[in-house]
Design a protein around this motif. Structure first.
Motif, PDB file in Angstrom:
ATOM      1  N   VAL A  69       0.846  -1.187   0.000  1.00  0.00           N
ATOM      2  CA  VAL A  69       0.000   0.000   0.000  1.00  0.00           C
ATOM      3  C   VAL A  69       0.882   1.238   0.000  1.00  0.00           C
ATOM      4  CG1 VAL A  69      -1.784   1.301   1.214  1.00  0.00           C
ATOM      5  CG2 VAL A  69      -1.822  -1.204   1.244  1.00  0.00           C
ATOM      6  N   GLY A  70       0.630   2.128  -0.952  1.00  0.00           N
ATOM      7  CA  GLY A  70       1.297   3.423  -0.992  1.00  0.00           C
ATOM      8  C   GLY A  70       0.255   4.515  -0.862  1.00  0.00           C
ATOM      9  N   VAL A  71       0.612   5.625  -0.253  1.00  0.00           N
ATOM     10  CA  VAL A  71      -0.335   6.716  -0.001  1.00  0.00           C
ATOM     11  C   VAL A  71       0.112   7.943  -0.790  1.00  0.00           C
ATOM     12  CG1 VAL A  71      -1.416   8.162   1.751  1.00  0.00           C
ATOM     13  CG2 VAL A  71      -0.749   5.817   2.319  1.00  0.00           C
ATOM     14  N   TRP A  72      -0.801   8.462  -1.625  1.00  0.00           N
ATOM     15  CA  TRP A  72      -0.526   9.670  -2.409  1.00  0.00           C
ATOM     16  C   TRP A  72      -1.487  10.752  -1.932  1.00  0.00           C
ATOM     17  CZ3 TRP A  72      -1.272  10.436  -8.396  1.00  0.00           C
ATOM     18  CH2 TRP A  72      -0.524  11.540  -8.798  1.00  0.00           C
ATOM     19  N   CYS A  73      -0.946  11.835  -1.423  1.00  0.00           N
ATOM     20  CA  CYS A  73      -1.746  12.886  -0.802  1.00  0.00           C
ATOM     21  C   CYS A  73      -1.704  14.159  -1.641  1.00  0.00           C
ATOM     22  CB  CYS A  73      -1.225  13.204   0.598  1.00  0.00           C
ATOM     23  SG  CYS A  73      -1.087  11.780   1.692  1.00  0.00           S
ATOM     24  N   GLU A  74      -2.881  14.753  -1.820  1.00  0.00           N
ATOM     25  CA  GLU A  74      -2.969  16.038  -2.520  1.00  0.00           C
ATOM     26  C   GLU A  74      -3.375  17.090  -1.494  1.00  0.00           C
ATOM     27  OE1 GLU A  74      -4.627  16.424  -6.681  1.00  0.00           O
ATOM     28  OE2 GLU A  74      -6.172  17.506  -5.545  1.00  0.00           O
ATOM     29  N   CYS A 115       4.803   7.244   1.235  1.00  0.00           N
ATOM     30  CA  CYS A 115       3.849   8.254   0.787  1.00  0.00           C
ATOM     31  C   CYS A 115       4.537   9.299  -0.068  1.00  0.00           C
ATOM     32  CB  CYS A 115       3.149   8.914   1.976  1.00  0.00           C
ATOM     33  SG  CYS A 115       4.256   9.793   3.091  1.00  0.00           S
ATOM     34  N   GLN A 116       3.733   9.992  -0.867  1.00  0.00           N
ATOM     35  CA  GLN A 116       4.182  11.112  -1.691  1.00  0.00           C
ATOM     36  C   GLN A 116       3.117  12.192  -1.625  1.00  0.00           C
ATOM     37  OE1 GLN A 116       6.859  12.109  -3.438  1.00  0.00           O
ATOM     38  NE2 GLN A 116       8.067  10.354  -2.734  1.00  0.00           N
ATOM     39  N   PHE A 117       3.536  13.437  -1.878  1.00  0.00           N
ATOM     40  CA  PHE A 117       2.606  14.569  -1.822  1.00  0.00           C
ATOM     41  C   PHE A 117       2.666  15.353  -3.131  1.00  0.00           C
ATOM     42  CE2 PHE A 117       3.182  13.457   2.509  1.00  0.00           C
ATOM     43  CZ  PHE A 117       2.050  13.880   3.194  1.00  0.00           C
ATOM     44  N   THR A 118       1.540  15.939  -3.468  1.00  0.00           N
ATOM     45  CA  THR A 118       1.491  16.866  -4.601  1.00  0.00           C
ATOM     46  C   THR A 118       0.539  17.998  -4.232  1.00  0.00           C
ATOM     47  OG1 THR A 118       1.177  17.018  -6.989  1.00  0.00           O
ATOM     48  CG2 THR A 118      -0.453  15.740  -5.777  1.00  0.00           C
ATOM     49  N   LYS A 119       0.785  19.164  -4.800  1.00  0.00           N
ATOM     50  CA  LYS A 119      -0.033  20.333  -4.469  1.00  0.00           C
ATOM     51  C   LYS A 119      -1.367  20.288  -5.195  1.00  0.00           C
ATOM     52  CE  LYS A 119       2.802  23.641  -5.544  1.00  0.00           C
ATOM     53  NZ  LYS A 119       3.314  25.016  -5.714  1.00  0.00           N
ATOM     54  N   GLY A 120      -2.446  20.535  -4.440  1.00  0.00           N
ATOM     55  CA  GLY A 120      -3.760  20.614  -5.049  1.00  0.00           C
ATOM     56  C   GLY A 120      -4.320  22.029  -5.037  1.00  0.00           C
ATOM     57  N   MET A 121      -3.662  22.909  -4.264  1.00  0.00           N
ATOM     58  CA  MET A 121      -4.106  24.305  -4.148  1.00  0.00           C
ATOM     59  C   MET A 121      -2.900  25.210  -4.339  1.00  0.00           C
ATOM     60  SD  MET A 121      -7.410  24.113  -3.229  1.00  0.00           S
ATOM     61  CE  MET A 121      -7.848  25.583  -2.315  1.00  0.00           C
ATOM     62  N   LYS A 122      -3.157  26.397  -4.827  1.00  0.00           N
ATOM     63  CA  LYS A 122      -2.094  27.396  -4.943  1.00  0.00           C
ATOM     64  C   LYS A 122      -2.525  28.680  -4.259  1.00  0.00           C
ATOM     65  CE  LYS A 122      -3.484  29.150  -9.528  1.00  0.00           C
ATOM     66  NZ  LYS A 122      -3.026  29.409 -10.901  1.00  0.00           N
ATOM     67  N   GLN A 123      -1.559  29.323  -3.651  1.00  0.00           N
ATOM     68  CA  GLN A 123      -1.836  30.560  -2.944  1.00  0.00           C
ATOM     69  C   GLN A 123      -1.880  31.726  -3.926  1.00  0.00           C
ATOM     70  OE1 GLN A 123      -2.601  30.624   0.259  1.00  0.00           O
ATOM     71  NE2 GLN A 123      -2.305  28.389   0.351  1.00  0.00           N
ATOM     72  N   GLU A 124      -2.873  32.591  -3.779  1.00  0.00           N
ATOM     73  CA  GLU A 124      -2.984  33.771  -4.622  1.00  0.00           C
ATOM     74  C   GLU A 124      -2.326  34.959  -3.939  1.00  0.00           C
ATOM     75  OE1 GLU A 124      -3.868  33.730  -7.552  1.00  0.00           O
ATOM     76  OE2 GLU A 124      -5.090  31.962  -7.836  1.00  0.00           O
ATOM     77  N   ALA A 125      -1.942  35.947  -4.736  1.00  0.00           N
ATOM     78  CA  ALA A 125      -1.270  37.129  -4.198  1.00  0.00           C
ATOM     79  C   ALA A 125      -2.293  38.149  -3.705  1.00  0.00           C
ATOM     80  CB  ALA A 125      -0.380  37.749  -5.271  1.00  0.00           C
ATOM     81  N   PHE A 126      -1.796  39.112  -2.925  1.00  0.00           N
ATOM     82  CA  PHE A 126      -2.581  40.262  -2.480  1.00  0.00           C
ATOM     83  C   PHE A 126      -3.819  39.851  -1.672  1.00  0.00           C
ATOM     84  CE2 PHE A 126       0.162  42.802  -4.900  1.00  0.00           C
ATOM     85  CZ  PHE A 126       0.289  42.267  -6.177  1.00  0.00           C
ATOM     86  N   GLY A 127      -3.671  38.776  -0.896  1.00  0.00           N
ATOM     87  CA  GLY A 127      -4.743  38.420   0.011  1.00  0.00           C
ATOM     88  C   GLY A 127      -5.924  37.715  -0.609  1.00  0.00           C
ATOM     89  N   ASN A 128      -5.888  37.409  -1.905  1.00  0.00           N
ATOM     90  CA  ASN A 128      -6.979  36.671  -2.536  1.00  0.00           C
ATOM     91  C   ASN A 128      -6.968  35.221  -2.053  1.00  0.00           C
ATOM     92  OD1 ASN A 128      -7.878  38.862  -4.077  1.00  0.00           O
ATOM     93  ND2 ASN A 128      -6.332  38.462  -5.645  1.00  0.00           N
ATOM     94  N   PRO A 129      -8.137  34.582  -1.998  1.00  0.00           N
ATOM     95  CA  PRO A 129      -8.183  33.211  -1.484  1.00  0.00           C
ATOM     96  C   PRO A 129      -7.445  32.233  -2.386  1.00  0.00           C
ATOM     97  CG  PRO A 129     -10.287  33.822  -2.469  1.00  0.00           C
ATOM     98  CD  PRO A 129      -9.464  35.077  -2.423  1.00  0.00           C
ATOM     99  N   ALA A 130      -7.016  31.129  -1.774  1.00  0.00           N
ATOM    100  CA  ALA A 130      -6.344  30.080  -2.536  1.00  0.00           C
ATOM    101  C   ALA A 130      -7.315  29.442  -3.513  1.00  0.00           C
ATOM    102  CB  ALA A 130      -5.782  29.016  -1.593  1.00  0.00           C
ATOM    103  N   THR A 131      -6.815  28.978  -4.627  1.00  0.00           N
ATOM    104  CA  THR A 131      -7.652  28.344  -5.646  1.00  0.00           C
ATOM    105  C   THR A 131      -7.078  26.982  -6.013  1.00  0.00           C
ATOM    106  OG1 THR A 131      -6.375  29.398  -7.421  1.00  0.00           O
ATOM    107  CG2 THR A 131      -8.336  30.565  -6.618  1.00  0.00           C
ATOM    108  N   GLU A 132      -7.964  26.131  -6.506  1.00  0.00           N
ATOM    109  CA  GLU A 132      -7.511  24.819  -6.956  1.00  0.00           C
ATOM    110  C   GLU A 132      -6.615  24.957  -8.170  1.00  0.00           C
ATOM    111  OE1 GLU A 132     -10.502  21.980  -7.643  1.00  0.00           O
ATOM    112  OE2 GLU A 132     -11.437  22.165  -5.665  1.00  0.00           O
ATOM    113  N   ILE A 133      -5.611  24.097  -8.239  1.00  0.00           N
ATOM    114  CA  ILE A 133      -4.749  24.085  -9.423  1.00  0.00           C
ATOM    115  C   ILE A 133      -5.501  23.432 -10.561  1.00  0.00           C
ATOM    116  CG2 ILE A 133      -2.602  23.157 -10.378  1.00  0.00           C
ATOM    117  CD1 ILE A 133      -1.382  23.362  -7.609  1.00  0.00           C
TER     118      ILE A 133
END
Length: 482
Positions: A69-74, A115-133
């Motif tokens: 079993v391997g775990v891949w986390c987003e 386990c391995q990780f990958t980014k599912g969200m990215k941070q926006e600039a100037f205080g805007n909320p994070a959005t899905e990649i």
């Protein structure tokens, strides 16, 4: 994730939008289960991850013991701001402690999950909320694909081509390939399967080697051909301009990539198909790495004998038909100095003393090999020397002479211990062997011997016969460079 899995397993049915907990089959023997685990993956150190993980364990609780079993986390990178006056290192440490990725990784490691990780969200600039990649175009999500490959490697899997190749192997139809007489055919089969893997193909393109040349090139490399002969034999398919680039290509494509891929393939054959990695088959990754053609030659190479001809010569002279590593080392430890010199060379002979687990203590080996240092050893044969009463007159720290006796029929490494011409005994056999090589060197290091034991005191208190007791008399031997 779905994009990367579709890229890795193009023959599988479309994954679509699977239900939580639904098992999706990618290829025979490999499947994936998607689960939402927001709380488990959340940032912060106030998460009871043990409780959150309980519901996820149901996905594999009923799995057979051989299932990996391997775990891949987003997840997403935590958004933290530096506090006023907070130093950069202190902020990074606080951020790492807060980041759920590191906490989850430690939690899973304790349960023996890779386990391995990958980014599912990215941070926006100037205080805007994070959005899905947004999902990139098919085949373009390289970061996710490489994360998946790393997860495969941790489990001993490479990609679908290997999984597909072993789903119904030729070995199912021709089990006789596992016999010794069919080894050349099996070796070629394994090399052919491994050569189709992406990592090997990429190396072929980078090093400008014609793809059809890889299998015969690797076969000749394993057979022991030097790089110059390989270049001459395969020059039509090698686009390398000189011997240096040829050597570089062999190191990259064969020694590194092909050896690693074959190792992973053998793990899969054993785990998924029950094919035991034994004998030549089990040693094949090492044979590719070292460029030698037998398990025994791999043993020689693994202890530091980098001359492939010498390693092969030692292997060919080993009396065991199918030696284990221990048997090979035991055989080496029984060779005389003359036999080692005949089979190898002086430099390799010195190396063998260091590498084969001889009975000499480590301090002895270190001092002799470096030509500098001190060690102790017992004096043997006092009873049979006929001069025990002379020895009984000597106090501790008396300087002694070491005299080589290469004509000794019982032990050509024999070394006598004398004092002003009086024979007192012998250097213990396990010490004499490496010490004889040092004494025989030209020029030899300065070697001093002296009594550690106060023989006179022992004789006065208990009689000279007490000096006959095994290991009753000890010497200190010092080596110093000239």
């Amino acid at each position: 994730m779905i994009n990367a899995l579709s890229l890795a397993f193009p023959d599988s049915r479309p994954i679509g939008d699977p239900e939580p907990g639904e098992e999706v089959f990618l290829t025979p023997g490999i499947s994936v289960v998607f689960r939402k685990a927001e709380r488990f993956l959340s940032h912060g150190d106030d998460i009871n991850r043990t409780v959150e993980f309980k519901s996820l364990e149901d996905d594999f609780a009923g799995s057979d013991s051989h299932v990996m079993v391997g775990v891949w986390c987003e997840t997403e990178i935590p958004a933290l701001k530096k506090k006023e006056g907070e130093k950069r290192n202190a902020f990074l440490l606080r951020k790492e402690r807060y980041d759920g990725k590191f906490q989850v990784r430690r939690f899973l490691a304790k349960k023996d999950f890779v386990c391995q990780f990958t980014k599912g969200m990215k941070q926006e600039a100037f205080g805007n909320p994070a959005t899905e990649i947004s999902p990139p175009k098919p085949g373009k999500d390289h970061a996710a694909y490489m994360a998946l490959l790393d997860l495969y490697r941790s489990l001993g899997i490479i990609d679908q081509r290997l999984a597909r190749a072993i789903a119904r192997t030729v070995l199912d139809l021709r089990p006789e390939l596992l016999t010794d007489e069919h080894w050349p055919h099996l070796q070629r089969l394994i090399l052919t399967l491994a050569a189709d893997v992406h990592e090997v193909q990429r190396g072929i393109r980078q090093k400008k080697v014609a793809a059809p040349a890889l299998i015969p090139l690797a076969t000749d490399w394993i057979a022991g051909l030097p790089a110059a002969d390989l270049r001459e034999t395969h020059h039509g398919n090698l686009l390398t301009p000189d011997i240096t680039t040829t050597t570089s290509a062999i190191d990259k494509i064969i020694v590194q990539d092909l050896a690693w891929v074959v190792s992973a393939l053998l793990q899969l054959l054993e785990l998924r198909r029950g094919v035991p990695a034994e004998g030549h088959l089990g040693a094949l990754p090492a044979m590719i790495k070292y460029g030698v053609g037998s398990p025994a030659a791999c043993y020689a190479s693994s202890i530091g004998i980098h001359n492939r001809v010498t390693a092969t010569a030692l292997a060919d002279n080993c009396p065991y038909p199918k030696p284990t590593f221990r048997q090979f080392l035991d055989w080496l430890s029984q060779l005389t100095t003359d036999e080692i010199t005949t089979l190898t060379d002086p430099e390799t002979a010195r190396l063998l003393i260091r590498s084969t687990e001889r009975r000499s203590p480590r301090a002895t080996q270190a001092a002799i090999l470096s030509g500098s240092g001190t060690f102790t050893c017992p004096l043997r044969g006092v009873r049979h020397s006929g001069n025990d009463f002379y020895l009984a007159q000597l106090p501790a720290d008396t300087l002694l002479d070491l005299v080589r006796v290469p004509g000794n029929e019982a032990d050509p490494n024999a070394i006598q211990v004398q004092h002003h011409g009086f024979f007192l005994g012998w250097i213990a056999r396990e010490i004499a062997r490496p010490l004889a090589l040092a004494l025989d060197e030209d020029p030899a290091p300065r070697i001093y011997a002296q009594l550690t034991t106060d023989a006179r005191s022992i004789a006065q208190q208990n009689g000279a016969d007490q000096l006959h007791v095994h290991n009753a008399v000890t010497l200190t031997i010092t080596l110093a460079p000239r």
